[in-house]
Design a protein around this motif. Structure first.
Motif, PDB file in Angstrom:
ATOM      1  N   ASP A 104      31.802   3.884  25.837  1.00 60.18           N
ATOM      2  CA  ASP A 104      32.184   2.811  26.761  1.00 60.18           C
ATOM      3  C   ASP A 104      33.689   2.829  27.026  1.00 60.18           C
ATOM      4  OD1 ASP A 104      33.480   1.444  24.638  1.00 60.18           O
ATOM      5  OD2 ASP A 104      31.781   0.096  24.307  1.00 60.18           O
ATOM      6  N   ALA A 105      34.156   1.904  27.860  1.00 62.65           N
ATOM      7  CA  ALA A 105      35.567   1.861  28.272  1.00 62.65           C
ATOM      8  C   ALA A 105      36.518   1.664  27.096  1.00 62.65           C
ATOM      9  CB  ALA A 105      35.771   0.747  29.301  1.00 62.65           C
ATOM     10  N   GLU A 106      36.045   1.033  26.015  1.00 64.35           N
ATOM     11  CA  GLU A 106      36.885   0.814  24.837  1.00 64.35           C
ATOM     12  C   GLU A 106      36.807   1.978  23.845  1.00 64.35           C
ATOM     13  OE1 GLU A 106      34.669  -1.824  25.849  1.00 64.35           O
ATOM     14  OE2 GLU A 106      36.350  -2.492  27.077  1.00 64.35           O
ATOM     15  N   GLY A 107      36.013   2.988  24.160  1.00 66.21           N
ATOM     16  CA  GLY A 107      35.882   4.153  23.284  1.00 66.21           C
ATOM     17  C   GLY A 107      34.768   4.041  22.256  1.00 66.21           C
ATOM     18  N   ASN A 108      34.000   2.959  22.289  1.00 66.26           N
ATOM     19  CA  ASN A 108      32.881   2.795  21.357  1.00 66.26           C
ATOM     20  C   ASN A 108      31.725   3.701  21.777  1.00 66.26           C
ATOM     21  OD1 ASN A 108      34.163   0.589  19.932  1.00 66.26           O
ATOM     22  ND2 ASN A 108      33.692  -0.656  21.727  1.00 66.26           N
ATOM     23  N   ILE A 109      31.051   4.279  20.784  1.00 59.38           N
ATOM     24  CA  ILE A 109      29.906   5.153  21.043  1.00 59.38           C
ATOM     25  C   ILE A 109      28.625   4.357  20.816  1.00 59.38           C
ATOM     26  CG2 ILE A 109      28.692   7.258  20.353  1.00 59.38           C
ATOM     27  CD1 ILE A 109      31.374   7.837  21.629  1.00 59.38           C
ATOM     28  N   HIS A 110      27.729   4.416  21.777  1.00 66.43           N
ATOM     29  CA  HIS A 110      26.431   3.737  21.707  1.00 66.43           C
ATOM     30  C   HIS A 110      25.352   4.806  21.743  1.00 66.43           C
ATOM     31  CE1 HIS A 110      28.468  -0.092  22.623  1.00 66.43           C
ATOM     32  NE2 HIS A 110      29.213   0.659  23.425  1.00 66.43           N
ATOM     33  N   LYS A 111      24.570   4.924  20.655  1.00 63.66           N
ATOM     34  CA  LYS A 111      23.571   5.988  20.556  1.00 63.66           C
ATOM     35  C   LYS A 111      22.137   5.479  20.502  1.00 63.66           C
ATOM     36  CE  LYS A 111      24.470   9.836  18.449  1.00 63.66           C
ATOM     37  NZ  LYS A 111      24.819  10.933  17.543  1.00 63.66           N
ATOM     38  N   THR A 112      21.895   4.351  19.857  1.00 67.15           N
ATOM     39  CA  THR A 112      20.521   3.890  19.683  1.00 67.15           C
ATOM     40  C   THR A 112      20.125   2.966  20.823  1.00 67.15           C
ATOM     41  OG1 THR A 112      21.196   2.019  18.312  1.00 67.15           O
ATOM     42  CG2 THR A 112      20.625   4.066  17.171  1.00 67.15           C
ATOM     43  N   GLY A 113      18.873   3.034  21.204  1.00 63.68           N
ATOM     44  CA  GLY A 113      18.425   2.188  22.302  1.00 63.68           C
ATOM     45  C   GLY A 113      16.923   2.055  22.341  1.00 63.68           C
TER      46      GLY A 113
END
Length: 122
Positions: A17-26
């Protein structure tokens, strides 16, 4: 027999995301007829039919990490490997009603089904 309508996944790379956080699970849900028909009216799809997959995935991916919402921009900004993973999963669950693939034992040639793990690994 219960109909499973939502399926967990873990992206191979993850969405940054724009803040650099990684989102993997969904979570992805089964598509409805409306999910497949409504995007055809979208001007982005009319000018570029390849955009249909982006709209479709933005409608059926119901959760991705801690993101408050999933929209076409999120899908557009995914790494190509993650996009391909979601397209494959979409086809599997909407064609078969499950997230399993056919497999064959290399030693005895027995055919069986294998549940695809959330990371796309067997």
């Amino acid at each position: 027999m219960n109909l499973e309508t939502e399926f967990d996944f873990t992206l191979p790379h993850g969405y940054r995301d724009a803040e650099g956080n990684i989102h993997k699970t969904g979570m992805m849900r089964l598509a409805t007829a409306s999910d497949e028909i409504s995007p055809m009216k979208d001007p982005r799809v009319q000018s570029n039919p390849g955009y249909l997959a982006i709209i479709l995935l933005s409608r059926v991916v119901t959760r991705l990490g801690e993101l408050p919402q999933i929209n076409p921009r999120v899908i557009e900004e995914m790494f190509a490997g993650d996009f391909a993973f979601l397209e494959d999963m979409y086809r599997r669950i909407n064609s078969n009603g499950h997230n399993r693939i056919d497999a064959v034992c290399p030693d005895c040639s027995t055919r069986f089904e294998v549940e695809v793990k959330s990371t796309g690994e067997l």
